[in-house]
Scaffold this motif. Sequence first.
Motif, PDB file in Angstrom:
ATOM      1  N   ARG A 156      11.797 -42.950 -35.180  1.00 46.22           N
ATOM      2  CA  ARG A 156      12.815 -42.796 -34.139  1.00 46.22           C
ATOM      3  C   ARG A 156      13.743 -41.623 -34.435  1.00 46.22           C
ATOM      4  O   ARG A 156      14.113 -40.869 -33.543  1.00 46.22           O
ATOM      5  CB  ARG A 156      13.634 -44.083 -34.022  1.00 46.22           C
TER       6      ARG A 156
ATOM      7  N   PHE B  27       0.674 -46.827 -19.787  1.00 40.69           N
ATOM      8  CA  PHE B  27       1.493 -47.039 -20.989  1.00 40.69           C
ATOM      9  C   PHE B  27       2.421 -45.846 -21.229  1.00 40.69           C
ATOM     10  O   PHE B  27       3.623 -46.009 -21.443  1.00 40.69           O
ATOM     11  CB  PHE B  27       0.570 -47.262 -22.202  1.00 40.69           C
ATOM     12  N   PHE B  28       1.868 -44.638 -21.175  1.00 41.74           N
ATOM     13  CA  PHE B  28       2.690 -43.433 -21.414  1.00 41.74           C
ATOM     14  C   PHE B  28       3.725 -43.240 -20.303  1.00 41.74           C
ATOM     15  O   PHE B  28       4.842 -42.805 -20.567  1.00 41.74           O
ATOM     16  CB  PHE B  28       1.810 -42.188 -21.557  1.00 41.74           C
ATOM     17  N   ARG B  30       5.243 -45.518 -18.599  1.00 37.36           N
ATOM     18  CA  ARG B  30       6.348 -46.460 -18.835  1.00 37.36           C
ATOM     19  C   ARG B  30       7.162 -46.058 -20.058  1.00 37.36           C
ATOM     20  O   ARG B  30       8.382 -46.233 -20.099  1.00 37.36           O
ATOM     21  CB  ARG B  30       5.806 -47.888 -19.005  1.00 37.36           C
ATOM     22  N   LEU B  31       6.482 -45.525 -21.077  1.00 34.81           N
ATOM     23  CA  LEU B  31       7.153 -45.185 -22.339  1.00 34.81           C
ATOM     24  C   LEU B  31       7.978 -43.908 -22.232  1.00 34.81           C
ATOM     25  O   LEU B  31       8.915 -43.715 -23.010  1.00 34.81           O
ATOM     26  CB  LEU B  31       6.082 -45.001 -23.425  1.00 34.81           C
ATOM     27  N   LEU B  32       7.648 -43.028 -21.299  1.00 36.53           N
ATOM     28  CA  LEU B  32       8.220 -41.682 -21.308  1.00 36.53           C
ATOM     29  C   LEU B  32       8.943 -41.292 -20.020  1.00 36.53           C
ATOM     30  O   LEU B  32       8.708 -40.212 -19.469  1.00 36.53           O
ATOM     31  CB  LEU B  32       7.101 -40.652 -21.579  1.00 36.53           C
ATOM     32  N   TYR B  43      10.395 -34.471 -22.199  1.00 38.67           N
ATOM     33  CA  TYR B  43       9.659 -35.645 -21.724  1.00 38.67           C
ATOM     34  C   TYR B  43       8.654 -35.279 -20.632  1.00 38.67           C
ATOM     35  O   TYR B  43       7.534 -35.806 -20.599  1.00 38.67           O
ATOM     36  CB  TYR B  43      10.647 -36.712 -21.231  1.00 38.67           C
ATOM     37  N   ARG B  47       4.632 -36.016 -20.912  1.00 42.08           N
ATOM     38  CA  ARG B  47       3.837 -36.707 -19.881  1.00 42.08           C
ATOM     39  C   ARG B  47       2.712 -35.807 -19.365  1.00 42.08           C
ATOM     40  O   ARG B  47       1.582 -36.253 -19.173  1.00 42.08           O
ATOM     41  CB  ARG B  47       4.730 -37.168 -18.723  1.00 42.08           C
ATOM     42  N   ARG B  78      -2.085 -50.885 -27.303  1.00 40.74           N
ATOM     43  CA  ARG B  78      -0.927 -50.222 -27.934  1.00 40.74           C
ATOM     44  C   ARG B  78      -1.403 -49.305 -29.065  1.00 40.74           C
ATOM     45  O   ARG B  78      -0.955 -48.169 -29.177  1.00 40.74           O
ATOM     46  CB  ARG B  78       0.053 -51.263 -28.494  1.00 40.74           C
ATOM     47  N   LEU B 130       6.077 -40.339 -32.168  1.00 40.31           N
ATOM     48  CA  LEU B 130       5.959 -41.496 -31.275  1.00 40.31           C
ATOM     49  C   LEU B 130       4.787 -42.403 -31.665  1.00 40.31           C
ATOM     50  O   LEU B 130       4.873 -43.630 -31.556  1.00 40.31           O
ATOM     51  CB  LEU B 130       5.765 -40.987 -29.843  1.00 40.31           C
ATOM     52  N   ILE B 134       5.157 -46.415 -32.236  1.00 40.35           N
ATOM     53  CA  ILE B 134       4.371 -47.443 -31.535  1.00 40.35           C
ATOM     54  C   ILE B 134       3.750 -48.403 -32.548  1.00 40.35           C
ATOM     55  O   ILE B 134       3.847 -49.621 -32.413  1.00 40.35           O
ATOM     56  CB  ILE B 134       3.270 -46.794 -30.664  1.00 40.35           C
ATOM     57  N   HIS B 137       6.221 -50.782 -34.417  1.00 42.54           N
ATOM     58  CA  HIS B 137       6.990 -51.713 -33.581  1.00 42.54           C
ATOM     59  C   HIS B 137       6.347 -53.097 -33.624  1.00 42.54           C
ATOM     60  O   HIS B 137       5.128 -53.227 -33.558  1.00 42.54           O
ATOM     61  CB  HIS B 137       7.026 -51.187 -32.147  1.00 42.54           C
TER      62      HIS B 137
END
Lengths: 304, 304
Positions: A156, B27-28, B30-32, B43, B47, B78, B130, B134, B137
């Motif tokens: 992070r 996934f990307f 939503r994440l970015l 960002y 994307r 993930r 990143l 992931i 997490h």
Amino acid sequence: MPVELVDSPRVDLQAEAGRVSARIDDFFARLLPSPDDGRGQLYDAMRHAAIGGGKRLRPLLTVAASRLFGIDEERALRVAAAIEAIHVYSLIHDDLPAMDDDDLRRGRPTLHKAYDEATAILAGDSLHALAFEILAHEATDPDPLVRSDLVLELSRAAGPNGMAGGQMMDLLAEGEALDIAAITRLQQLKTGALIEYAVEAACILTSLGREARTPYRGYARNVGLAFQIADDLIDHSGDEAAAGKRIGKDAEAGKATFVSLLGEDRARQQARVLVDQAVDHLADHGEEADLLRAIARFAVERDR
Amino acid sequence: MPVELVDSPRVDLQAEAGRVSARIDDFFARLLPSPDDGRGQLYDAMRHAAIGGGKRLRPLLTVAASRLFGIDEERALRVAAAIEAIHVYSLIHDDLPAMDDDDLRRGRPTLHKAYDEATAILAGDSLHALAFEILAHEATDPDPLVRSDLVLELSRAAGPNGMAGGQMMDLLAEGEALDIAAITRLQQLKTGALIEYAVEAACILTSLGREARTPYRGYARNVGLAFQIADDLIDHSGDEAAAGKRIGKDAEAGKATFVSLLGEDRARQQARVLVDQAVDHLADHGEEADLLRAIARFAVERDR
């Protein structure tokens, strides 16, 4: 109340910094022997960048914070080396022609000058990956939850919500009329996130929960900001030879800084207030926090 | 014994690949989401690079391998996204002017063409960090040992003993008279390590010990090499429009490839032998390995 700008008589900051620096150098030298194939040049470049330079502020912070909790210094040093690997990778990439285009770093040619751009990009990428390999290795901590948390928070601090995001904001800041709030935010991402992590890592090593980490992160946030203001002061009126890098860059690039917005005197005063606040966060600690206190003071009294 | 170059009738490779690809894109996305500050451009670039392109071979391998062990597909996805983030970051950096200097990728402008070099370097760095965020997490796996092992092996696959090291060897290979052994070694680092990890990750998710992972890593190693030979064949005599990238690069750069050393026919034959060997590693499995078998066959019959 101005903080007294002398080292605590109970710690020898210079000796501690020198010792940690030598241990970090030794760690990288052992970790990065050149293989006998086409990757030799890559390893040479990684060693060139990672060994023998810099203030080692972040490793020193990790070692100093680990002392608060009685953490074995060997473990602290592995984590400190991972943090320094991330720091060095970010310097390599930031120095590239497409970014800040710097020729001099730590008094030596930057990596793309000593080798070439491709090697510099790959050496940075390699140190980036290596940092996570160090943290995830069981030699760093026997508890996999500690290792996983160390990785999570470092990723992070390094990513788009940390250093990489801050560098993007900084690149776009040329000629922009940023105010103090915007510059503070930019610096918290670009340099503050990793400095904060350097202290938080010690909290993770001692399995402190998120809430209990608050004062230590507060200390780190204040030190990080004070450190940045001191950097701006050096860039504004410092000595290039002492700094070991080109100065006057921000003014040249038309970038707003703490010094350009506050003036030299108020910036210096603000840095001292931040150091006071940093030290206040350590009020519950005795002698074991003296090294952290000395680092906070050093952040603003240095000339490089 | 030549392998039959048709999909297993029991799996629809194209449908599975399309589905995994869409899930990764989602996934990307939503994440970015772009933050409302100077990092918006970063960002956007992430994307641009990560969404809507490529064969998604690595994510598909992770999902397919997870099926062997009955692993929940959400968890597999993930991990697959983390692997794709690493793959995309490496493509962004490899395409830079200082590296392979490519203008076209997946049928679209490369990232430094669509934005600029600095943004491309930082978007690559951000996707690199990143990937580890992931994996570390807790949403990825409740067991911290699994998360820590996922990080450890990915960092190795990405670093100087994996992709970054392979790319360094590749850059230095121009005009060098490499033999088959040297090219095989180079490719095992540059592309093989991450393909192997894509399959090994499923083994880690099911807590398989190192020794028990051997046949699956063997499958992946064979598929990775077959895939590379197919890439060389496409670069040698493929169709640029179908490939979505510049072809004929290796010959132009004077680089030895499997095709330049073996000739087209023997290279094609060698790829098929590798696919046979890959499929042999799955002999203990029934229908649950059909997707992996289909991927192995696809590796050599594709035209892009």
